[in-house]
Motif scaffolding. Structure first.
Motif, PDB file in Angstrom:
ATOM      1  N   THR A 161      -3.734   2.364   7.861  1.00 43.78           N
ATOM      2  CA  THR A 161      -3.726   3.699   8.385  1.00 43.78           C
ATOM      3  C   THR A 161      -2.731   4.505   7.849  1.00 43.78           C
ATOM      4  O   THR A 161      -1.644   4.003   8.245  1.00 43.78           O
ATOM      5  CB  THR A 161      -3.659   3.346   9.958  1.00 43.78           C
ATOM      6  OG1 THR A 161      -4.678   2.549  10.344  1.00 43.78           O
ATOM      7  CG2 THR A 161      -3.944   4.694  10.614  1.00 43.78           C
ATOM      8  N   PRO A 162      -3.018   5.632   7.038  1.00 42.58           N
ATOM      9  CA  PRO A 162      -1.830   6.416   6.585  1.00 42.58           C
ATOM     10  C   PRO A 162      -1.135   7.070   7.941  1.00 42.58           C
ATOM     11  O   PRO A 162      -1.642   7.411   8.852  1.00 42.58           O
ATOM     12  CB  PRO A 162      -2.625   7.593   6.097  1.00 42.58           C
ATOM     13  CG  PRO A 162      -3.992   6.763   5.660  1.00 42.58           C
ATOM     14  CD  PRO A 162      -4.373   5.864   6.593  1.00 42.58           C
ATOM     15  N   ASP A 165       2.684  11.450  10.488  1.00 41.79           N
ATOM     16  CA  ASP A 165       3.602  12.251  10.175  1.00 41.79           C
ATOM     17  C   ASP A 165       3.945  12.494   8.525  1.00 41.79           C
ATOM     18  O   ASP A 165       3.131  11.999   7.873  1.00 41.79           O
ATOM     19  CB  ASP A 165       4.979  11.930  10.840  1.00 41.79           C
ATOM     20  CG  ASP A 165       5.449  10.586  10.467  1.00 41.79           C
ATOM     21  OD1 ASP A 165       4.979  10.183   9.410  1.00 41.79           O
ATOM     22  OD2 ASP A 165       6.151   9.886  11.199  1.00 41.79           O
ATOM     23  N   ASN A 166       5.042  13.245   8.287  1.00 40.71           N
ATOM     24  CA  ASN A 166       5.124  13.382   6.640  1.00 40.71           C
ATOM     25  C   ASN A 166       6.384  12.530   6.543  1.00 40.71           C
ATOM     26  O   ASN A 166       6.859  13.105   5.307  1.00 40.71           O
ATOM     27  CB  ASN A 166       5.817  15.025   6.774  1.00 40.71           C
ATOM     28  CG  ASN A 166       4.425  16.072   6.920  1.00 40.71           C
ATOM     29  OD1 ASN A 166       3.453  15.603   6.654  1.00 40.71           O
ATOM     30  ND2 ASN A 166       4.808  17.102   7.773  1.00 40.71           N
ATOM     31  N   THR A 167       6.606  11.485   6.939  1.00 40.09           N
ATOM     32  CA  THR A 167       7.644  10.434   6.295  1.00 40.09           C
ATOM     33  C   THR A 167       7.205  10.140   5.154  1.00 40.09           C
ATOM     34  O   THR A 167       6.208   9.734   4.650  1.00 40.09           O
ATOM     35  CB  THR A 167       7.805   9.507   7.442  1.00 40.09           C
ATOM     36  OG1 THR A 167       6.592   8.681   7.634  1.00 40.09           O
ATOM     37  CG2 THR A 167       8.431   9.860   8.855  1.00 40.09           C
ATOM     38  N   VAL A 168       8.324   9.757   4.239  1.00 41.28           N
ATOM     39  CA  VAL A 168       8.170   9.158   3.094  1.00 41.28           C
ATOM     40  C   VAL A 168       7.764   7.782   3.099  1.00 41.28           C
ATOM     41  O   VAL A 168       8.394   6.992   3.977  1.00 41.28           O
ATOM     42  CB  VAL A 168       9.476   9.278   2.050  1.00 41.28           C
ATOM     43  CG1 VAL A 168       9.217   8.732   0.598  1.00 41.28           C
ATOM     44  CG2 VAL A 168       9.881  10.905   1.844  1.00 41.28           C
ATOM     45  N   ILE A 169       6.820   7.393   2.390  1.00 42.45           N
ATOM     46  CA  ILE A 169       6.364   5.791   2.507  1.00 42.45           C
ATOM     47  C   ILE A 169       7.200   4.969   1.323  1.00 42.45           C
ATOM     48  O   ILE A 169       7.018   5.450   0.158  1.00 42.45           O
ATOM     49  CB  ILE A 169       4.803   5.921   2.153  1.00 42.45           C
ATOM     50  CG1 ILE A 169       4.205   6.674   3.097  1.00 42.45           C
ATOM     51  CG2 ILE A 169       4.184   4.534   2.210  1.00 42.45           C
ATOM     52  CD1 ILE A 169       2.559   6.819   2.730  1.00 42.45           C
ATOM     53  N   ASP A 170       7.808   3.955   1.574  1.00 45.15           N
ATOM     54  CA  ASP A 170       8.716   3.490   0.739  1.00 45.15           C
ATOM     55  C   ASP A 170       8.066   1.787   0.268  1.00 45.15           C
ATOM     56  O   ASP A 170       8.438   1.499  -0.785  1.00 45.15           O
ATOM     57  CB  ASP A 170      10.158   3.122   1.722  1.00 45.15           C
ATOM     58  CG  ASP A 170      10.677   4.418   1.864  1.00 45.15           C
ATOM     59  OD1 ASP A 170      10.968   5.219   1.116  1.00 45.15           O
ATOM     60  OD2 ASP A 170      11.285   4.257   3.091  1.00 45.15           O
ATOM     61  N   ASP A 171       7.128   1.432   1.151  1.00 53.98           N
ATOM     62  CA  ASP A 171       6.614   0.070   0.872  1.00 53.98           C
ATOM     63  C   ASP A 171       5.696   0.311  -0.263  1.00 53.98           C
ATOM     64  O   ASP A 171       4.765   1.076  -0.223  1.00 53.98           O
ATOM     65  CB  ASP A 171       5.887  -0.528   1.952  1.00 53.98           C
ATOM     66  CG  ASP A 171       5.325  -1.687   1.837  1.00 53.98           C
ATOM     67  OD1 ASP A 171       6.178  -2.900   1.713  1.00 53.98           O
ATOM     68  OD2 ASP A 171       4.071  -1.647   1.375  1.00 53.98           O
ATOM     69  N   GLN A 175       2.269   2.397  -0.465  1.00 50.52           N
ATOM     70  CA  GLN A 175       2.136   3.783  -1.276  1.00 50.52           C
ATOM     71  C   GLN A 175       0.972   3.669  -2.218  1.00 50.52           C
ATOM     72  O   GLN A 175       0.364   4.730  -2.344  1.00 50.52           O
ATOM     73  CB  GLN A 175       3.366   3.583  -2.424  1.00 50.52           C
ATOM     74  CG  GLN A 175       4.700   3.957  -1.713  1.00 50.52           C
ATOM     75  CD  GLN A 175       6.049   3.553  -2.747  1.00 50.52           C
ATOM     76  OE1 GLN A 175       5.716   3.138  -3.832  1.00 50.52           O
ATOM     77  NE2 GLN A 175       7.043   4.046  -2.285  1.00 50.52           N
ATOM     78  N   TRP A 176       0.469   2.725  -2.870  1.00 46.43           N
ATOM     79  CA  TRP A 176      -0.760   2.381  -3.412  1.00 46.43           C
ATOM     80  C   TRP A 176      -2.037   2.721  -2.751  1.00 46.43           C
ATOM     81  O   TRP A 176      -2.900   3.275  -2.974  1.00 46.43           O
ATOM     82  CB  TRP A 176      -0.887   1.087  -4.386  1.00 46.43           C
ATOM     83  CG  TRP A 176      -0.038   1.011  -5.379  1.00 46.43           C
ATOM     84  CD1 TRP A 176       1.303   0.634  -6.136  1.00 46.43           C
ATOM     85  CD2 TRP A 176      -0.597   1.896  -6.575  1.00 46.43           C
ATOM     86  NE1 TRP A 176       1.533   1.062  -7.060  1.00 46.43           N
ATOM     87  CE2 TRP A 176       0.330   1.792  -7.897  1.00 46.43           C
ATOM     88  CE3 TRP A 176      -1.600   2.855  -7.107  1.00 46.43           C
ATOM     89  CZ2 TRP A 176       0.464   2.334  -9.055  1.00 46.43           C
ATOM     90  CZ3 TRP A 176      -1.702   3.423  -8.129  1.00 46.43           C
ATOM     91  CH2 TRP A 176      -0.773   3.107  -9.553  1.00 46.43           C
ATOM     92  N   ALA A 177      -1.964   2.100  -1.316  1.00 44.99           N
ATOM     93  CA  ALA A 177      -3.093   2.100  -0.481  1.00 44.99           C
ATOM     94  C   ALA A 177      -3.008   3.768  -0.075  1.00 44.99           C
ATOM     95  O   ALA A 177      -4.186   4.218  -0.170  1.00 44.99           O
ATOM     96  CB  ALA A 177      -2.682   1.376   0.948  1.00 44.99           C
ATOM     97  N   TYR A 178      -1.957   4.468   0.248  1.00 44.94           N
ATOM     98  CA  TYR A 178      -1.949   5.620   0.609  1.00 44.94           C
ATOM     99  C   TYR A 178      -2.710   6.455  -0.776  1.00 44.94           C
ATOM    100  O   TYR A 178      -3.323   7.434  -0.564  1.00 44.94           O
ATOM    101  CB  TYR A 178      -0.664   5.850   0.769  1.00 44.94           C
ATOM    102  CG  TYR A 178      -0.516   7.729   1.285  1.00 44.94           C
ATOM    103  CD1 TYR A 178      -0.688   7.867   2.590  1.00 44.94           C
ATOM    104  CD2 TYR A 178      -0.509   8.548   0.479  1.00 44.94           C
ATOM    105  CE1 TYR A 178      -0.708   9.413   3.267  1.00 44.94           C
ATOM    106  CE2 TYR A 178      -0.052   9.997   0.928  1.00 44.94           C
ATOM    107  CZ  TYR A 178      -0.476  10.304   2.218  1.00 44.94           C
ATOM    108  OH  TYR A 178      -0.330  11.622   2.576  1.00 44.94           O
ATOM    109  N   PHE A 180      -4.557   5.608  -3.043  1.00 43.39           N
ATOM    110  CA  PHE A 180      -5.876   5.421  -3.237  1.00 43.39           C
ATOM    111  C   PHE A 180      -6.886   6.275  -2.244  1.00 43.39           C
ATOM    112  O   PHE A 180      -7.914   6.703  -2.349  1.00 43.39           O
ATOM    113  CB  PHE A 180      -6.357   3.843  -3.244  1.00 43.39           C
ATOM    114  CG  PHE A 180      -6.234   3.458  -4.577  1.00 43.39           C
ATOM    115  CD1 PHE A 180      -6.661   3.686  -5.665  1.00 43.39           C
ATOM    116  CD2 PHE A 180      -5.486   2.375  -4.686  1.00 43.39           C
ATOM    117  CE1 PHE A 180      -6.411   3.083  -6.834  1.00 43.39           C
ATOM    118  CE2 PHE A 180      -5.003   1.678  -5.829  1.00 43.39           C
ATOM    119  CZ  PHE A 180      -5.716   2.044  -7.020  1.00 43.39           C
ATOM    120  N   ARG A 181      -6.147   6.101  -0.977  1.00 45.60           N
ATOM    121  CA  ARG A 181      -7.084   6.717   0.123  1.00 45.60           C
ATOM    122  C   ARG A 181      -6.910   8.277   0.154  1.00 45.60           C
ATOM    123  O   ARG A 181      -7.875   8.988   0.613  1.00 45.60           O
ATOM    124  CB  ARG A 181      -6.715   6.137   1.697  1.00 45.60           C
ATOM    125  CG  ARG A 181      -6.971   4.658   1.625  1.00 45.60           C
ATOM    126  CD  ARG A 181      -7.034   4.215   2.927  1.00 45.60           C
ATOM    127  NE  ARG A 181      -7.892   5.201   3.760  1.00 45.60           N
ATOM    128  CZ  ARG A 181      -8.275   4.784   5.143  1.00 45.60           C
ATOM    129  NH1 ARG A 181      -7.441   4.119   5.913  1.00 45.60           N
ATOM    130  NH2 ARG A 181      -9.087   5.659   5.853  1.00 45.60           N
TER     131      ARG A 181
END
Length: 291
Positions: A161-162, A165-171, A175-178, A180-181
């Motif tokens: 689940t993305p 909010d607009n926070t930066v994704i670090d994991d 990151q890759w799941a986000y 692709f989606r």
């Protein structure tokens, strides 16, 4: 303007992860999914991207085959649909890649590990919440590892689940799941700003080049249509299978009311034949005044 190119479409997927021009993208993806177990220092694409692979109208398996700095064999693929035999096929391909190394006179000790990595646009294991799964040959009780030479890794995208909010994704896995989606529906700046790793600037550029190159865009659109048609076909087949199961249940119930035996060829009856038999049985019930 949105990027408009879905990295889950096989043409984009292989151009992204199966190109010798962008090995850093493939390397980052592998280390993200494998989470350092094992760590891969470098990667070589064994079946590099080739537009001729997409010339026909068949939805063939266009996976990415690679090897790493230690000779381990890697197979990366995108699955937009989940056929019932998928689990067996994943095992088969990983095992085939493993045993395919052995030649006459070779020793078993020369075999290198075989890793299958599949990105799934569906959920194969709904019983667990984790979207990244790691399968190996292990004993459950006691906890022992027979071998890490055969591995199947799954990235089940719908489970992720993305963040709203607009926070930066670090994991890295997230990151890759986000990517692709969401890559197809976001603008370049927005996508890059959400993903901390610099490699996604290059990955985004690959998608943009597909969008801006007329020949690539045409192939991409044809593959997208083919995947959608295949998904519709699978959904129709699934719905037909469910309807057939329900019809079988109704026919068995009517046979029971009439005290009739189920014919030997019952399991092979088509949906149309089941409907015809159901009508015949209902007519017999009315004639007997039953029901």
């Amino acid at each position: 303007m949105n990027i408009g190119i879905d990295p889950k479409v096989d043409f984009a997927f292989k151009k992204l992860l199966g190109s010798r021009e962008h090995p850093e993208i493939t390397l980052h993806f592998l280390n993200s999914v494998l989470a350092g177990d094992p760590v891969i220092e470098s990667v070589e694409i064994l079946n590099p991207f080739n537009e001729k692979d997409f010339d026909d109208d068949k939805l063939s398996i266009l996976d990415v085959k690679a090897t790493d700095d230690r000779g381990r064999l890697l197979d990366i693929e995108m699955q937009t649909s989940l056929p019932g035999e998928l689990a067996n096929r994943l095992i088969y391909y990983a095992a085939s890649q493993y045993v395919g190394q052995l030649r006459e006179g070779d020793r078993y000790g020369s075999l290198m590990p075989s890793l299958g990595i599949s990105v799934l646009n569906g959920v194969l294991f709904p019983q667990v919440p984790e979207f990244c799964l790691d399968f190996r040959m292990r004993c459950q009780n006691p906890e022992l590892t027979l071998s890490d030479a055969l591995q199947v890794h799954l990235l089940e995208l719908p489970k992720y689940t993305p963040p709203s909010d607009n926070t930066v994704i670090d994991d890295p896995r997230e990151q890759w799941a986000y990517f692709f989606r969401r890559a197809a529906t976001l603008e370049r700046e927005e996508l890059i700003s959400r993903l901390a790793a610099p490699i996604f600037t290059e990955a985004t550029r690959v998608l943009e080049m597909i969008s801006k190159t007329p020949e690539d865009r045409e192939i991409y659109e044809s593959r997208l249509k083919l995947q959608r048609d295949e998904q519709s076909r699978l959904e129709a087949a699934e719905a037909r299978g469910e309807a057939r199961g329900e019809a079988r249940g109704r026919v068995r119930m009517l046979e029971g009311l009439l005290g009739l035996d189920t014919p030997a060829n019952f399991d092979s009856l088509t949906l149309e034949e089941l409907a015809s038999r159901e009508q015949s049985l209902q007519r017999q019930l009315r004639e007997r005044g039953i029901g």
